[in-house]
Design a protein around this motif. Structure first.
Motif, mmCIF file in Angstrom:
data_model
loop_
_atom_site.group_PDB
_atom_site.id
_atom_site.type_symbol
_atom_site.label_atom_id
_atom_site.label_comp_id
_atom_site.label_asym_id
_atom_site.label_seq_id
_atom_site.Cartn_x
_atom_site.Cartn_y
_atom_site.Cartn_z
ATOM 1 N N ASN A 1 0.883 -1.175 0.000
ATOM 2 C CA ASN A 1 0.000 0.000 0.000
ATOM 3 C C ASN A 1 0.918 1.222 0.000
ATOM 4 O O ASN A 1 0.980 1.982 0.976
ATOM 5 N N PRO A 2 1.655 1.416 -1.113
ATOM 6 C CA PRO A 2 2.772 2.364 -1.114
ATOM 7 C C PRO A 2 2.400 3.804 -0.822
ATOM 8 O O PRO A 2 3.210 4.543 -0.264
ATOM 9 N N SER A 3 1.197 4.227 -1.183
ATOM 10 C CA SER A 3 0.901 5.642 -0.911
ATOM 11 C C SER A 3 0.526 5.852 0.553
ATOM 12 O O SER A 3 0.650 6.955 1.082
ATOM 13 N N ALA A 4 0.115 4.811 1.247
ATOM 14 C CA ALA A 4 -0.249 4.959 2.661
ATOM 15 C C ALA A 4 0.905 4.613 3.589
ATOM 16 O O ALA A 4 1.055 5.219 4.650
ATOM 17 N N TYR A 5 1.712 3.631 3.212
ATOM 18 C CA TYR A 5 2.803 3.220 4.100
ATOM 19 C C TYR A 5 3.992 4.172 3.940
ATOM 20 O O TYR A 5 4.427 4.442 2.820
ATOM 21 N N GLY A 6 4.521 4.604 5.073
ATOM 22 C CA GLY A 6 5.618 5.575 5.063
ATOM 23 C C GLY A 6 6.868 5.065 4.364
ATOM 24 O O GLY A 6 7.676 5.850 3.872
#
Ligand SMILES: N[C@@H](CCC(=O)N[C@@H](CS)C(=O)NCC(=O)O)C(=O)O
Length: 198
Positions: free
Chosen positions: A118-123
């Motif tokens: 979930n690349p846009s949510a995970y830092g």
């Protein structure tokens, strides 16, 4: 200086760092599988979570491999393991110095736990993004800042070595070549001998 450590842990980063620094220090072994060993009060003052590595240096107490590397590199400027404040490469250095603990490690956890990316949510972006950026960073070499070896290479180099040992990597010529350059450093070879001796 006193380094709280345990073999086959993230402490290896600091054993390598200490060997790069060449300053006298004492290693205090903590058995991280033993609550009594982890309850050592002096250790817990340096490491409230009971995690290794942790460092005592005079009145200073610091834990977390990234923080300790940052502290030591700045504390011993003559060793040139960090571009000083004001140096044009300082910002790039700080970014790579943080990359292991803020991006590589969470991405490794994503991989181990088989989390849905979930690349846009995970830092940390994602496992794949982490590798893409890391490859670009170390591709030219020899070190992540070019000709200058820094504390950031200690953290990134150990990450590349461990990701290979943990069998997390497929075919990775760029990361393997970078890890091989790290392995050629006499300080890392000494650190590995120390770890092997337990
Ligand atoms: N962010 C810390 C993580 C340190 C850490 O998790 N160390 C592990 C060994 S690799 C540990 O001490 N585990 C024992 C415990 O948490 O009880 C660092 O980079 O130093």
């Amino acid at each position: 200086m006193k380094l709280y450590w345990a073999p086959k842990t993230r402490s290896m980063r600091l054993v390598w760092m200490m060997e790069e620094l060449g300053q006298p220090y004492e290693r205090v072994k903590i058995d991280i599988g033993d609550e009594a060993s982890k309850a050592n009060p002096a250790f817990r003052t340096a490491s409230p979570m009971g995690k290794v590595p942790a460092l005592e240096d005079g009145a200073v107490r610091v834990w977390d491999s990234g923080a300790i590397c940052a502290y030591l590199a700045d504390q011993y400027p003559a060793k040139e393991l960090a571009p000083p404040v004001g140096d044009p490469q300082r910002a790039e250095y700080l970014m790579w110095l943080m990359y292991t603990n803020s991006v590589i490690e969470p991405a490794m956890a994503e991989k181990f736990a088989n989390l849905k990316p979930n690349p846009s949510a995970y830092g940390w972006g994602s496992w794949e993004q982490m590798l893409l950026v890391l490859r670009k960073g170390v591709e030219k070499g020899p070190w992540v800042l070019g000709q200058r070896f820094t504390a950031a290479d200690v953290l990134l180099g150990m990450s590349c070595i461990y990701m290979r040992q943990f069998k997390l990597l497929g075919v990775e010529p760029i990361l393997d070549a970078y890890a091989a350059r790290c392995m050629e450093r006499p300080a890392l070879q000494r650190a590995m001998a120390i770890e092997a001796a337990g």
